[in-house]
Design a protein around this motif. Structure first.
Motif, PDB file in Angstrom:
ATOM      1  N   LYS A   1       0.844  -1.184   0.000  1.00 39.73           N
ATOM      2  CA  LYS A   1       0.000   0.000   0.000  1.00 39.73           C
ATOM      3  C   LYS A   1       0.888   1.246   0.000  1.00 39.73           C
ATOM      4  N   MET A   2       0.270   2.375  -0.237  1.00 40.71           N
ATOM      5  CA  MET A   2       0.946   3.667  -0.135  1.00 40.71           C
ATOM      6  C   MET A   2       0.001   4.641   0.557  1.00 40.71           C
ATOM      7  N   ALA A   3       0.551   5.750   0.981  1.00 40.66           N
ATOM      8  CA  ALA A   3      -0.296   6.750   1.640  1.00 40.66           C
ATOM      9  C   ALA A   3       0.187   8.140   1.267  1.00 40.66           C
ATOM     10  N   ILE A   4      -0.775   9.047   1.223  1.00 39.90           N
ATOM     11  CA  ILE A   4      -0.470  10.466   1.030  1.00 39.90           C
ATOM     12  C   ILE A   4      -0.934  11.214   2.272  1.00 39.90           C
ATOM     13  N   ILE A   5      -0.044  11.993   2.845  1.00 43.07           N
ATOM     14  CA  ILE A   5      -0.360  12.787   4.031  1.00 43.07           C
ATOM     15  C   ILE A   5      -0.271  14.266   3.660  1.00 43.07           C
ATOM     16  N   TYR A   6      -1.362  14.958   3.891  1.00 43.57           N
ATOM     17  CA  TYR A   6      -1.355  16.418   3.754  1.00 43.57           C
ATOM     18  C   TYR A   6      -1.247  17.002   5.157  1.00 43.57           C
ATOM     19  N   LEU A   7      -0.318  17.904   5.348  1.00 43.92           N
ATOM     20  CA  LEU A   7      -0.042  18.454   6.683  1.00 43.92           C
ATOM     21  C   LEU A   7      -0.081  19.970   6.643  1.00 43.92           C
ATOM     22  N   ASP A   8      -0.801  20.545   7.594  1.00 44.85           N
ATOM     23  CA  ASP A   8      -0.832  22.002   7.747  1.00 44.85           C
ATOM     24  C   ASP A   8      -0.317  22.341   9.145  1.00 44.85           C
ATOM     25  N   VAL A   9       0.577  23.330   9.225  1.00 41.61           N
ATOM     26  CA  VAL A   9       1.153  23.731  10.510  1.00 41.61           C
ATOM     27  C   VAL A   9       0.177  24.670  11.212  1.00 41.61           C
TER      28      VAL A   9
ATOM     29  N   ILE B   1      10.882  22.603  11.109  1.00 41.15           N
ATOM     30  CA  ILE B   1       9.783  21.659  10.855  1.00 41.15           C
ATOM     31  C   ILE B   1      10.170  20.672   9.757  1.00 41.15           C
ATOM     32  N   ALA B   2      10.790  21.168   8.701  1.00 40.02           N
ATOM     33  CA  ALA B   2      11.201  20.295   7.598  1.00 40.02           C
ATOM     34  C   ALA B   2      12.175  19.229   8.079  1.00 40.02           C
ATOM     35  N   SER B   3      13.137  19.627   8.899  1.00 41.44           N
ATOM     36  CA  SER B   3      14.114  18.646   9.395  1.00 41.44           C
ATOM     37  C   SER B   3      13.449  17.622  10.307  1.00 41.44           C
TER      38      SER B   3
ATOM     39  N   GLY C   1       3.742  27.724   1.417  1.00 43.89           N
ATOM     40  CA  GLY C   1       3.438  28.306   2.714  1.00 43.89           C
ATOM     41  C   GLY C   1       3.800  27.369   3.845  1.00 43.89           C
ATOM     42  N   ASP C   2       2.810  27.044   4.694  1.00 44.27           N
ATOM     43  CA  ASP C   2       3.047  26.127   5.815  1.00 44.27           C
ATOM     44  C   ASP C   2       2.373  24.778   5.574  1.00 44.27           C
ATOM     45  N   GLU C   3       2.172  24.431   4.317  1.00 42.66           N
ATOM     46  CA  GLU C   3       1.579  23.137   3.978  1.00 42.66           C
ATOM     47  C   GLU C   3       2.656  22.191   3.441  1.00 42.66           C
ATOM     48  N   PHE C   4       2.592  20.965   3.916  1.00 43.94           N
ATOM     49  CA  PHE C   4       3.562  19.944   3.514  1.00 43.94           C
ATOM     50  C   PHE C   4       2.813  18.715   3.035  1.00 43.94           C
ATOM     51  N   GLY C   5       3.445  17.988   2.137  1.00 46.78           N
ATOM     52  CA  GLY C   5       2.902  16.728   1.655  1.00 46.78           C
ATOM     53  C   GLY C   5       3.904  15.610   1.859  1.00 46.78           C
ATOM     54  N   ILE C   6       3.403  14.446   2.220  1.00 51.51           N
ATOM     55  CA  ILE C   6       4.267  13.295   2.483  1.00 51.51           C
ATOM     56  C   ILE C   6       3.721  12.086   1.728  1.00 51.51           C
TER      57      ILE C   6
ATOM     58  N   SER D   1      -1.951  19.536  11.688  1.00 46.71           N
ATOM     59  CA  SER D   1      -3.175  18.820  11.330  1.00 46.71           C
ATOM     60  C   SER D   1      -2.875  17.976  10.103  1.00 46.71           C
ATOM     61  N   LEU D   2      -3.175  16.665  10.204  1.00 42.35           N
ATOM     62  CA  LEU D   2      -2.797  15.742   9.145  1.00 42.35           C
ATOM     63  C   LEU D   2      -4.029  15.092   8.527  1.00 42.35           C
ATOM     64  N   GLY D   3      -4.090  15.114   7.202  1.00 36.26           N
ATOM     65  CA  GLY D   3      -5.095  14.359   6.476  1.00 36.26           C
ATOM     66  C   GLY D   3      -4.407  13.218   5.751  1.00 36.26           C
ATOM     67  N   VAL D   4      -4.876  11.992   5.960  1.00 32.61           N
ATOM     68  CA  VAL D   4      -4.200  10.813   5.439  1.00 32.61           C
ATOM     69  C   VAL D   4      -5.145  10.022   4.542  1.00 32.61           C
ATOM     70  N   VAL D   5      -4.629   9.634   3.383  1.00 34.89           N
ATOM     71  CA  VAL D   5      -5.386   8.780   2.481  1.00 34.89           C
ATOM     72  C   VAL D   5      -4.495   7.620   2.076  1.00 34.89           C
ATOM     73  N   VAL D   6      -5.069   6.434   2.013  1.00 36.63           N
ATOM     74  CA  VAL D   6      -4.305   5.222   1.734  1.00 36.63           C
ATOM     75  C   VAL D   6      -4.709   4.667   0.372  1.00 36.63           C
ATOM     76  N   GLY D   7      -3.743   4.336  -0.437  1.00 38.31           N
ATOM     77  CA  GLY D   7      -4.002   3.714  -1.723  1.00 38.31           C
ATOM     78  C   GLY D   7      -3.447   2.297  -1.722  1.00 38.31           C
TER      79      GLY D   7
END
Length: 372
Positions: free
Chosen positions: A243-251, A273-275, A292-297, A335-341
C-alpha cells in the motif's frame, strides 16, 4: 619549497579581485607561460656575450632580447595592476610576433631562416588563449609578415645571417621541436579549458535540475516532485501486495509567528519543521513543501494501513515539541489528512483531494490525524 615559490610567483600577478580561477585556469596559464619565456629570454641576453657574434650582431641581438623580455614583463605588470587579462595576452602575442619576425629577419629571411616556422605559434596562441577574432587577426598578421619577407627576397634584398652555416640544420630541428612543444602545450590548454567548461555546464545543469524539483527554503521536494513520487508509489501498489499513503499536513499557529515575529523567524521555523519531518518518516518516503506552511508526504511501499498511522503519530509528536529560534521558544501544532491507496483509489488527483479534505477535517476536530 620550489613549487610553493612558483605558485606564489604566479599568484602575485593575478589580482584577487579580478580573477578567481585556480592556477590551471586561463590567467594562471598565461602568467606561467609569460614568466617562463621572460626568464628564458633574460638568460639568453645574459649568455649572448659568450656567443661568436660580432659586436654589431651582439648589440642587435641584445636589444631584441631585452625588448622582448620588457614586453613580457610589461604584460605581467598590466595584469597585476589593472587586471586587463585580454590586453596582457595581446601584448604577449605582439611581443612574440615582433621577436620571431626580428630573428627571422636576422637569420636568413624567408628562404634561409630556420626560425620562420615559429611564426605559426602566434595565431595558435591567440586562438587558444583569446577569442576567435584575435586568432584571425594574428593569422592575418603572420601572413602579411611572411609575404613581405618573400617580396623583399624576390626584390633582391639580402637578409643577414647571424647563425653559422654548420649550425643551421641544428637550429631548424630545434625550431621544429620547439613548435611541436608549443602546439602540444596550447592544445593541452584548450582541452583542459574544454573539459573544465563541460564540467561547469554539467554542474550547472545538475543544479538547475535540483532547483526545479526542490523547495529553495527547506530543501524538501516541491509540488512537481511530490506528484511524480506519488504517481510512482501508486503504480507500485497496483499488484495488490503493498500500500501507499499520502499525508497532507498544515502547521497550526504558524501565521501569528510570521505576523508578530517576522518572516525571518517564520522561515527558520519552517526549516526546523522540515528537518523534523525528515526524521519522522522512513528513508524511502518523500517529504515535500507544497507552499506556505503546507507539507505533503508520500509513504512508499507500506505493508498495511497501520504504518501510516504510526508515522502520522510520530509527526504530530515531533512537531508538538518546542521550537527554539532567534531567542524565542515557540510552539506549533499540526493537522494531518491521510489517504491510503489503493484502499481509497488509485487516481492521484482523487487521492490528493481526499487527503486535503481530511486535513481540513483534522483542523476542525480534536484529533489532529484524520484518515479519509
Amino acid at each position: 619549497m620550489s613549487e610553493n615559490l612558483i605558485t606564489k610567483s604566479i599568484l602575485y600577478f593575478i589580482p584577487s579581485d579580478s580573477f578567481n580561477e585556480e592556477l590551471n585556469g586561463l590567467p594562471g596559464a598565461y602568467v606561467a607561460v609569460c614568466l617562463i619565456t621572460a626568464i628564458l629570454t633574460l638568460l639568453v641576453a645574459i649568455f649572448l656575450p659568450f656567443s661568436p657574434l660580432s659586436s654589431e650582431q651582439l648589440i642587435n641581438a641584445e636589444v631584441i632580447a631585452l625588448l622582448t623580455a620588457a614586453g613580457y614583463l610589461g604584460g605581467l605588470l598590466i595584469l597585476r595592476y589593472s587586471g586587463h587579462l585580454i590586453v596582457s595576452i595581446n601584448l604577449y602575442s605582439v611581443t612574440v610576433f615582433a621577436n620571431i619576425l626580428s630573428i627571422v629577419f636576422l637569420t636568413g629571411g624567408f628562404s634561409e631562416s630556420p626560425q620562420l616556422i615559429l611564426m605559426l605559434f602566434v595565431p595558435i596562441w591567440s586562438f587558444i588563449m583569446l577569442e576567435a577574432i584575435y586568432g584571425f587577426l594574428a593569422s592575418i598578421a603572420v601572413v602579411i609578415a611572411v609575404v613581405l619577407l618573400y617580396v623583399l627576397e624576390a626584390q633582391g634584398f639580402v637578409f643577414p645571417q647571424y647563425i653559422p652555416e654548420q649550425a643551421i640544420p641544428y637550429m631548424r630541428l630545434q625550431a621544429w621541436i620547439g613548435l611541436l612543444l608549443i602546439v602540444t602545450a596550447c592544445l593541452y590548454t584548450h582541452v583542459h579549458k574544454y573539459n573544465a567548461l563541460n564540467e561547469r555546464l554539467s554542474n550547472e545543469r545538475g543544479r538547475f535540475a535540483y532547483e526545479s524539483l526542490h523547495d529553495p527554503l527547506t530543501g524538501l521536494c516541491n509540488r512537481t516532485l511530490f506528484y511524480k513520487r506519488a504517481r510512482a508509489a501508486i503504480e507500485h501498489t497496483l499488484d495488490g501486495e503493498l500500500k501507499m499513503a499520502i499525508i497532507y499536513l498544515d502547521v497550526d499557529e504558524f501565521k501569528p509567528i510570521n505576523d508578530e515575529l517576522g518572516h525571518e523567524v517564520g522561515d527558520n521555523v519552517l526549516k526546523i519543521i522540515a528537518s523534523r519531518l525528515m526524521l519522522a518518516v522512513r528513508s524511502s518516503d518523500t517529504v515535500a513543501r507544497l507552499g506556505g506552511d503546507e507539507f505533503g508526504i508520500v509513504l512508499h511501499g507500506m505493508a498495511d494501513k497501520d504504518v501510516a498511522r504510526v508515522i502520522s503519530e510520530k509527526i504530530v509528536t515531533a512537531l508538538s515539541a518546542p521550537i527554539v529560534t532567534a531567542e524565542h521558544e515557540l510552539r506549533v501544532g499540526s493537522s494531518l489528512g491521510v489517504v491510503v491507496g489503493p484502499d481509497n483509489g488509485t487516481q492521484l488527483d482523487a487521492l490528493v483531494r481526499q487527503a486535503d479534505n481530511a486535513m481540513y477535517e483534522a483542523k476542525r476536530g480534536v484529533d489532529k490525524i484524520c484518515f479519509a
